[in-house]
Design an enzyme around this catalytic site. Structure first.
Site, PDB file in Angstrom:
ATOM      1  CD  GLU A  51      38.285  30.828  31.153  1.00  0.00           C
ATOM      2  OE1 GLU A  51      38.946  31.270  32.114  1.00  0.00           O
ATOM      3  OE2 GLU A  51      38.404  29.665  30.726  1.00  0.00           O
ATOM      4  CD  GLU A  94      37.758  30.915  26.970  1.00  0.00           C
ATOM      5  OE1 GLU A  94      38.568  31.823  27.213  1.00  0.00           O
ATOM      6  OE2 GLU A  94      36.613  31.127  26.526  1.00  0.00           O
ATOM      7  CG  ASN A 125      40.381  42.362  30.644  1.00  0.00           C
ATOM      8  OD1 ASN A 125      39.681  41.734  29.850  1.00  0.00           O
ATOM      9  ND2 ASN A 125      40.790  41.845  31.785  1.00  0.00           N
ATOM     10  CB  CYS A 133      41.193  37.719  34.826  1.00  0.00           C
ATOM     11  SG  CYS A 133      41.946  36.943  33.395  1.00  0.00           S
TER      12      CYS A 133
HETATM   13  P1  NAP Z   1      31.873  42.619  33.408  1.00  0.00           P
HETATM   14  O1  NAP Z   1      31.309  43.845  33.998  1.00  0.00           O
HETATM   15  O2  NAP Z   1      31.418  41.314  33.926  1.00  0.00           O
HETATM   16  O3  NAP Z   1      31.615  42.735  31.830  1.00  0.00           O
HETATM   17  C1  NAP Z   1      32.014  41.733  30.935  1.00  0.00           C
HETATM   18  C2  NAP Z   1      31.024  41.668  29.789  1.00  0.00           C
HETATM   19  O4  NAP Z   1      29.733  41.374  30.304  1.00  0.00           O
HETATM   20  C3  NAP Z   1      30.886  42.973  29.025  1.00  0.00           C
HETATM   21  O5  NAP Z   1      30.645  42.672  27.671  1.00  0.00           O
HETATM   22  C4  NAP Z   1      29.649  43.585  29.662  1.00  0.00           C
HETATM   23  O6  NAP Z   1      28.978  44.498  28.818  1.00  0.00           O
HETATM   24  C5  NAP Z   1      28.802  42.361  29.871  1.00  0.00           C
HETATM   25  N1  NAP Z   1      27.771  42.509  30.880  1.00  0.00           N
HETATM   26  C6  NAP Z   1      27.764  43.291  31.982  1.00  0.00           C
HETATM   27  N2  NAP Z   1      26.632  43.087  32.687  1.00  0.00           N
HETATM   28  C7  NAP Z   1      25.904  42.165  32.013  1.00  0.00           C
HETATM   29  C8  NAP Z   1      24.647  41.515  32.229  1.00  0.00           C
HETATM   30  N3  NAP Z   1      23.899  41.777  33.304  1.00  0.00           N
HETATM   31  N4  NAP Z   1      24.232  40.616  31.321  1.00  0.00           N
HETATM   32  C9  NAP Z   1      24.975  40.321  30.243  1.00  0.00           C
HETATM   33  N5  NAP Z   1      26.167  40.890  29.981  1.00  0.00           N
HETATM   34  C10 NAP Z   1      26.625  41.791  30.855  1.00  0.00           C
HETATM   35  O7  NAP Z   1      33.454  42.575  33.550  1.00  0.00           O
HETATM   36  P2  NAP Z   1      34.486  43.700  33.166  1.00  0.00           P
HETATM   37  O8  NAP Z   1      34.599  44.663  34.280  1.00  0.00           O
HETATM   38  O9  NAP Z   1      34.197  44.222  31.825  1.00  0.00           O
HETATM   39  O10 NAP Z   1      35.816  42.808  33.057  1.00  0.00           O
HETATM   40  C11 NAP Z   1      36.597  42.576  34.137  1.00  0.00           C
HETATM   41  C12 NAP Z   1      36.295  41.230  34.786  1.00  0.00           C
HETATM   42  O11 NAP Z   1      36.510  40.194  33.837  1.00  0.00           O
HETATM   43  C13 NAP Z   1      37.252  40.959  35.922  1.00  0.00           C
HETATM   44  O12 NAP Z   1      36.584  40.350  36.983  1.00  0.00           O
HETATM   45  C14 NAP Z   1      38.253  40.004  35.291  1.00  0.00           C
HETATM   46  O13 NAP Z   1      38.929  39.210  36.217  1.00  0.00           O
HETATM   47  C15 NAP Z   1      37.361  39.211  34.380  1.00  0.00           C
HETATM   48  N6  NAP Z   1      38.146  38.561  33.318  1.00  0.00           N
HETATM   49  C16 NAP Z   1      38.316  37.207  33.383  1.00  0.00           C
HETATM   50  C17 NAP Z   1      39.097  36.569  32.426  1.00  0.00           C
HETATM   51  C18 NAP Z   1      39.314  35.081  32.484  1.00  0.00           C
HETATM   52  O14 NAP Z   1      39.808  34.525  31.514  1.00  0.00           O
HETATM   53  N7  NAP Z   1      38.947  34.406  33.551  1.00  0.00           N
HETATM   54  C19 NAP Z   1      39.667  37.304  31.385  1.00  0.00           C
HETATM   55  C20 NAP Z   1      39.467  38.682  31.347  1.00  0.00           C
HETATM   56  C21 NAP Z   1      38.684  39.294  32.320  1.00  0.00           C
HETATM   57  P3  NAP Z   1      29.278  46.088  28.939  1.00  0.00           P
HETATM   58  O15 NAP Z   1      30.682  46.267  28.544  1.00  0.00           O
HETATM   59  O16 NAP Z   1      28.323  46.682  27.994  1.00  0.00           O
HETATM   60  O17 NAP Z   1      29.017  46.444  30.378  1.00  0.00           O
END
Ligand code: NAP
Length: 515
Positions: free
Chosen positions: A285, A494, A184, A319
């Site tokens: 995060e 961060e 994102n 997020c």
């Molecule tokens: P996600 O499914 O957790 O994926 C994030 C990253 O983790 C991607 O690079 C993904 O790879 C990888 N990943 C997925 N499963 C994994 C595993 N089992 N082991 C290691 N890596 C793995 O999250 P998303 O849907 O992409 O992003 C949205 C989430 O991020 C939301 O919950 C949002 O709130 C959170 N977010 C938080 C912040 C903050 O600063 N707190 C900022 C932005 C987003 P792939 O892409 O290859 O699946």
């Protein structure tokens, strides 16, 4: 003068193949880009997967292929970790001034290439071009910020309780940092952590999201041109199938000292468990479920403007997007009316490359299915739809901007992160009730409060169990502020003074005996 390093780029790297592109979208994607890469970046080299596998990166607005990158696996990741570990042995000895200078060059290079970086970002993520530019500027700010921060990382000389001993603290880079980032914010979520680590003297192995590797690789090209040494920044690309195995090896490798992750709380918990075996320091995060509280005394124009800004950014996929709108009964109907009018008037859905578009596609069809199922659930449980409430006719990845009232805590739109352009509004009576509702979640990233009563501002901001609070403000992200969550929204911070860089630093206590 910005130094140029890295040599000439092969024409095949940046000439778009017309076969990739449907005729109607050619004006947007048939471009020459010196920053588009089709290889991963390990040890300063553009590298294919050892298996030779690749996967396509697609534009969520059109479904067109916009790039091809290596589909790496554990073997490639191990090689990247070994490279980063080897480079750390020399990089940790560089001076903060040297690292600062390189990061400042990278900062200027990023801003100098903002148009191209923004186009790449919009092509793979879908957000409107103006938002992409905003993200590049936000991302670049971390390069500059940490270039400044690292000059001021200091140990201490501590008054000793013993006449024959002197005591000190030294601050040292932690080592190789494994990083995993989401789609994102394909640029800023990388610079917010990687620039901090590099500034501190660490080396990095980063796995970007499957959907958005091109922005990560474009950053590597600019780091390379900035003279950041080979092996300091390494990016391993892979598709979703290989992500868990690559994550596991990063967490379990004894050569990796730190894991920094931005993504969902569910995946964060997996990485924490995997990191326990080697007792790694972790920065997390994670997901949010932001309350947006509007009290009767609020300036309604400010509240509506802020709601538009923080809800519809990246089509609601951030997020810190407001997730639960809690509106006091005296202002409720007016707020619903004005926000509905603003959505109808101000949101233009479409391809993020088109001028005037304010809401692009969601990242993929699965995301649209999820958002639609949440809206359906709310509707079945009695929510009223004031605008939207359905998939858009523009295509599989688009969802209409939506406003629901009569939302309750039992609905999915309240219980989980919507991650889409849906406003769900619940009515409340008292301040106490609003605080209980707002804190009634395991997430604790960001919250928003709108009130003109100064005492209430202070009371409610203190009572919220959130790492970030916007008071009469819907946009707060900047490198100077500390970003991070309470509860299941994360560990560590961060950005900010001290906090962001300290994540990548170990403190060593030194006790020196004297004769
Ligand atoms: P996600 O499914 O957790 O994926 C994030 C990253 O983790 C991607 O690079 C993904 O790879 C990888 N990943 C997925 N499963 C994994 C595993 N089992 N082991 C290691 N890596 C793995 O999250 P998303 O849907 O992409 O992003 C949205 C989430 O991020 C939301 O919950 C949002 O709130 C959170 N977010 C938080 C912040 C903050 O600063 N707190 C900022 C932005 C987003 P792939 O892409 O290859 O699946």
């Amino acid at each position: 003068m910005i130094p140029k390093a890295g040599g000439l780029w092969k024409a095949s790297h940046f000439i778009w193949k017309t076969t990739f592109i449907r005729p109607q979208f050619q004006p947007y994607v048939r471009m020459s880009s010196s920053l588009i890469r089709d290889k991963a970046y390990i040890n300063g080299q553009w590298t294919s997967a050892k298996s030779g596998a690749t996967y396509n990166v697609t534009n969520p607005a059109t479904g067109e292929v916009v790039g091809t990158v290596p589909d790496m696996d554990v073997r490639d990741t191990v090689a990247a970790i070994e490279t980063a570990y080897k480079r750390f042995q020399t990089f940790k000895k560089t001076t903060a001034k040297e690292r600062s200078e390189k990061l400042k060059v990278a900062y200027r290079l990023i801003l100098g290439n903002i148009d191209e970086l923004a186009r790449i970002l919009t092509l793979e993520n879908g957000k409107p071009l103006a938002e992409s530019k905003g993200e590049i500027m936000y991302g670049a700010s971390f390069c500059e910020w940490f270039a400044e921060e690292c000059r001021r990382v200091q140990g201490t000389i501590v008054p000793s309780p013993f006449p024959t001993k002197k005591i000190f603290t030294l601050k040292q880079p932690i080592g190789v940092c494994g990083m995993i980032t989401p789609w994102n914010f394909p640029n800023a979520m990388i610079t917010r952590k990687a620039c901090a680590a590099i500034a501190a003297g660490c080396t990095v192995v980063l796995k970007p999201a499957e959907d958005t590797p091109l922005s990560a690789l474009a950053l590597c090209e600019l780091f390379d041109r900035a003279g950041i040494p080979a092996g300091v920044m390494n990016v391993v690309t892979c598709n979703r199938g290989n992500a868990p195995a690559i994550g596991k090896v990063l967490c379990e490798s004894p050569l990796v000292s730190h894991i920094s992750f931005t993504g969902s709380s569910a995946v964060g918990k997996i990485l924490l468990r995997q990191s326990a075996e080697t007792v790694k320091k972790c920065s997390m995060e994670l997901g949010g479920n932001a309350p947006f509280i509007v009290f009767d005394s609020a300036d309604i124009e400010v509240a509506v403007r802020s709601a538009m800004a923080c809800k519809f950014r990246c089509a609601g996929q951030t997020c810190v997007c407001a997730n639960r709108f809690l509106v006091q009964e005296g202002i409720h109907d007016k707020f619903v009316e004005k926000l509905t009018a603003s959505i109808k008037q101000d949101v233009k859905i479409g391809n993020g490359m088109e001028s005037g578009v304010t809401q692009g596609p969601l990242i993929n069809k699965r995301a649209v299915d999820k958002v639609d199922s949440f809206v359906e659930d709310a509707r079945k449980q009695g929510a009223n739809v004031h605008v939207g409430g359905q998939r858009s006719s523009l295509g599989d990845t688009f969802y209409e901007p939506t406003l629901l009232s009569g939302v309750t805590s039992d609905m999915l739109v309240s219980k989980e992160e919507i991650f889409g352009p849906v406003v769900g509004i619940a009515k409340f009576k008292t301040e106490e009730e609003a605080i209980i509702l707002a804190n009634g979640t395991s997430a604790g990233l960001a919250g928003y409060v709108f009130t003109s009563d100064a005492s209430q501002q202070w009371r409610v901001a203190e009572a919220l169990e959130y790492g970030i609070v916007g008071l009469n403000e819907g946009l707060f992200s900047c490198c100077e502020g500390t970003f991070g969550g309470f509860k299941e929204s994360g560990l560590g911070r961060e950005g900010g003074i001290g906090y962001g860089i300290e994540e990548y630093i170990e403190v060593k206590y030194l006790c020196m005996g004297m004769k």
